[in-house]
Design an enzyme around this catalytic site. Structure first.
Site, PDB file in Angstrom:
ATOM      1  N   ASP A 207       6.566   7.844   6.621  1.00  0.00           N
ATOM      2  CA  ASP A 207       5.651   7.702   7.743  1.00  0.00           C
ATOM      3  C   ASP A 207       4.597   8.764   7.496  1.00  0.00           C
ATOM      4  O   ASP A 207       4.861   9.956   7.668  1.00  0.00           O
ATOM      5  CB  ASP A 207       6.366   7.959   9.072  1.00  0.00           C
ATOM      6  CG  ASP A 207       5.435   7.705  10.245  1.00  0.00           C
ATOM      7  OD1 ASP A 207       4.268   8.143  10.179  1.00  0.00           O
ATOM      8  OD2 ASP A 207       5.848   7.071  11.217  1.00  0.00           O
ATOM      9  N   HIS A 208       3.417   8.342   7.048  1.00  0.00           N
ATOM     10  CA  HIS A 208       2.466   9.357   6.580  1.00  0.00           C
ATOM     11  C   HIS A 208       1.996  10.284   7.705  1.00  0.00           C
ATOM     12  O   HIS A 208       1.518  11.376   7.448  1.00  0.00           O
ATOM     13  CB  HIS A 208       1.284   8.727   5.821  1.00  0.00           C
ATOM     14  CG  HIS A 208       0.221   8.122   6.688  1.00  0.00           C
ATOM     15  ND1 HIS A 208       0.338   6.891   7.251  1.00  0.00           N
ATOM     16  CD2 HIS A 208      -0.975   8.603   7.082  1.00  0.00           C
ATOM     17  CE1 HIS A 208      -0.747   6.637   7.955  1.00  0.00           C
ATOM     18  NE2 HIS A 208      -1.568   7.650   7.873  1.00  0.00           N
ATOM     19  N   HIS A 270       4.309   5.754  13.674  1.00  0.00           N
ATOM     20  CA  HIS A 270       3.534   6.990  13.857  1.00  0.00           C
ATOM     21  C   HIS A 270       3.660   7.582  15.271  1.00  0.00           C
ATOM     22  O   HIS A 270       3.984   8.755  15.442  1.00  0.00           O
ATOM     23  CB  HIS A 270       2.052   6.749  13.572  1.00  0.00           C
ATOM     24  CG  HIS A 270       1.795   6.052  12.265  1.00  0.00           C
ATOM     25  ND1 HIS A 270       2.566   6.268  11.148  1.00  0.00           N
ATOM     26  CD2 HIS A 270       0.849   5.160  11.889  1.00  0.00           C
ATOM     27  CE1 HIS A 270       2.104   5.526  10.149  1.00  0.00           C
ATOM     28  NE2 HIS A 270       1.068   4.848  10.578  1.00  0.00           N
TER      29      HIS A 270
END
Ligand code: BG6
Length: 523
Positions: A207-208, A270
């Site tokens: 999950d950037h 996110h």
């Protein structure tokens, strides 16, 4: 009187120069390893993976015993793959011929005839062992699946059958990007497929957002200071807002976005991960499994939206034509590849509660949308109103609440809003903002979100990755909402249209205004 217009200039906190000077490889750099990128001719590889790996290598953060092997169905060889990736790195900026020469000498290409073609995996295995020997990686390998998610299960299966998930000689890690399935059921099926050959410890779900410095800073701010934690609870906090707003539309991703919509694209991952960092308890030690345990406990405590309450806790919308940055832009239904009658939401706002001692009855308002006037991601912690109006005879009007604002991007700051006396003879208040610009005073190396997560994967630190239980809980939480939206039945939340360049449908303002609060907006 508290008057926004009277805001004095923001006071600035001066920070000492905490510099990371040279990055001595012994301390920071990756383990020896080879990275196999599936989907090497795709967009993610060009835009993010190769530029990030190049920068890590340029900054001395990867081991000298390291190589990258691109795999895809495109007809390319080492030379043409390098030439294409060089273009990508140049476009990304910061190209340095010497650093590129060093990096590209470790860059190779392995064509595959199909993700289910057994012979291709045998060839890949042979190429991998040869490179492992040449670069002395001790057999450590990462398989980064930059492919359509529908191929994850198959590729993992084929890797396993070819013996490449086996860890008897060096570790083997599998990296996958969201979406992890499209609902709880398919996510569980994907897990079962991965688990046939890979153990949970080997799987790295990216999950950037967790890789963003300012997102990680939430924990530092909360737990490396003594002043916030005592008031970080239902006694002092009135509500929390988390907004991830984007000015862009769906770009060229209609195929993906039509399947996903904003809840799957931004909330399932996110936003809920950011929420878990804001709300979690301090772990006893800053260690990856303990931090992930605490994040998961928050997700487990999320109060289900409930079919009956759906309309009062969820607003969904889709952008119509409008103007962003002085430019006319098309509505979602007129984007290339989107059906004219699409009901896919590009905006959602939600009121969420966390059922535990710390947060009982504190609303968390979370929202995300495309085609806002401006890109901004931020967290607002709004404290409770004054318990008693001591100045009522002297000052007119309300004295607004204090707030702590964590601006995640693009303008990375921490701000504290409070009131002071205006200089001068009259008793007058003004709102001031104590303002800390995140990068101020720092001259060391900065890692972007992808560099951070790739490096952590090479090191084997799973703190910033999503664990299976966390992923499952996020899907469970959204299950009812997704079902109602997908079925478009009488109880489904109505899809509302909003003008591009606005901050979403008016109903999302009502969602929060009915509770006597206002969204904090930019632009
Ligand atoms: C991705 C979503 O995960 O995040 C995109 O698929 C979105 O739709 C992007 O645009 C936003 O990321 P960032 O880092 O630009 O905020």
């Amino acid at each position: 009187m508290a008057d926004e217009k009277q805001n004095g200039p923001a006071a600035t906190i001066t920070v000492g120069n905490v510099e990371t000077t040279d990055q001595p490889c012994e301390e920071f750099c990756s383990d020896p390893c080879g990275i196999v990128i599936f989907g090497a001719s795709g967009d993610l590889t060009r835009r993010k993976l190769i530029p990030s790996l190049y920068r890590l290598s340029k900054n001395g953060l990867v081991s000298k015993n390291f190589f990258v092997l691109g795999a895809s169905r495109s007809k390319m060889n080492d030379e043409s793959f390098r030439a294409d990736m060089e273009k990508a790195v140049r476009e990304d900026g910061g190209f340095d011929a010497k650093a590129w020469a060093e990096f590209s000498s470790r860059l190779f290409y392995a064509p595959v005839d199909g993700f289910t073609d057994r012979a291709s995996y045998d060839r890949l295995k042979a190429a991998l062992s040869e490179k492992n020997r040449v670069f002395s990686t001790t057999g450590n390998r990462i398989f980064y699946l930059a492919t359509p998610p529908s191929a994850y299960g198959e590729i993992a299966g084929m890797l396993g059958e070819a013996g490449m998930s086996d860890e008897s000689a060096g570790w083997a890690r599998l990296v996958i990007e969201k979406p992890f399935g499209r609902d709880l059921q398919s996510a569980l099926e994907l897990n079962s497929a991965l688990y046939k050959h890979f153990k949970e410890e080997q799987i790295y779900r990216i999950d950037h957002y967790l890789g963003k410095d300012t997102v990680q800073n939430i924990l530092m701010l909360r737990f490396a200071n003594t002043i916030f934690e005592p008031i970080w609870n239902r006694r002092y906090i009135d509500h929390v807002q988390i907004t991830v707003a984007e000015s862009i539309g769906i770009e060229k991703r209609a195929g993906y976005y039509e399947e996903a919509g904003v809840l799957r694209d931004m909330f399932q991952n996110h936003i809920l991960q950011v929420l878990s960092l804001v709300a979690m308890e301090p772990p006893s030690v800053y260690e990856s499994e303990l931090v992930r345990d605490e994040r998961v406990k928050v997700l487990r405590a999320l109060r289900p939206l409930g079919m009956d309450n759906m309309r009062s806790s969820l607003v969904i919308g889709q952008y119509a034509a409008g103007e962003v940055d002085g430019r006319r832009v098309a509505g979602y239904r007129d984007e290339e590849g989107v059906p004219k009658d699409s009901v896919t939401p590009t905006f959602a706002a939600m009121k969420v509660f966390i059922d535990n001692w710390r947060w009982q009855d504190v609303p968390f308002y979370i929202r995300s949308g495309k085609r806002f006037p401006k890109k901004f991601s931020e967290i607002l912690i709004q404290f409770k109103a004054l318990p008693h109006r001591m100045f009522k005879e002297t000052l007119y009007g309300e004295i607004g609440p204090n707030a702590l604002i964590l601006q995640i991007q693009p303008d990375e700051r921490v701000q504290m809003k409070f009131h002071t006396k205006n200089p001068g003879s009259r008793v007058k208040l003004r709102d001031v903002i104590m303002d800390f610009a995140y990068k101020q005073g720092y001259t060391g190396l900065l890692l972007d979100a992808y560099e951070r997560v790739i490096l952590d994967c090479m090191i084997g630190d799973k703190m910033l990755f999503v664990r299976e239980d966390g992923m499952r809980l996020c899907w469970s939480f959204l299950k009812d909402a997704l079902e109602l939206i997908d079925e478009q039945g009488p109880y489904s939340p109505e899809l509302l249209f909003y003008r591009s360049g606005s901050t979403g449908p008016l109903e999302s303002d009502f969602l929060i205004q009915l509770d006597g609060k206002l969204w904090r907006n930019h632009g």
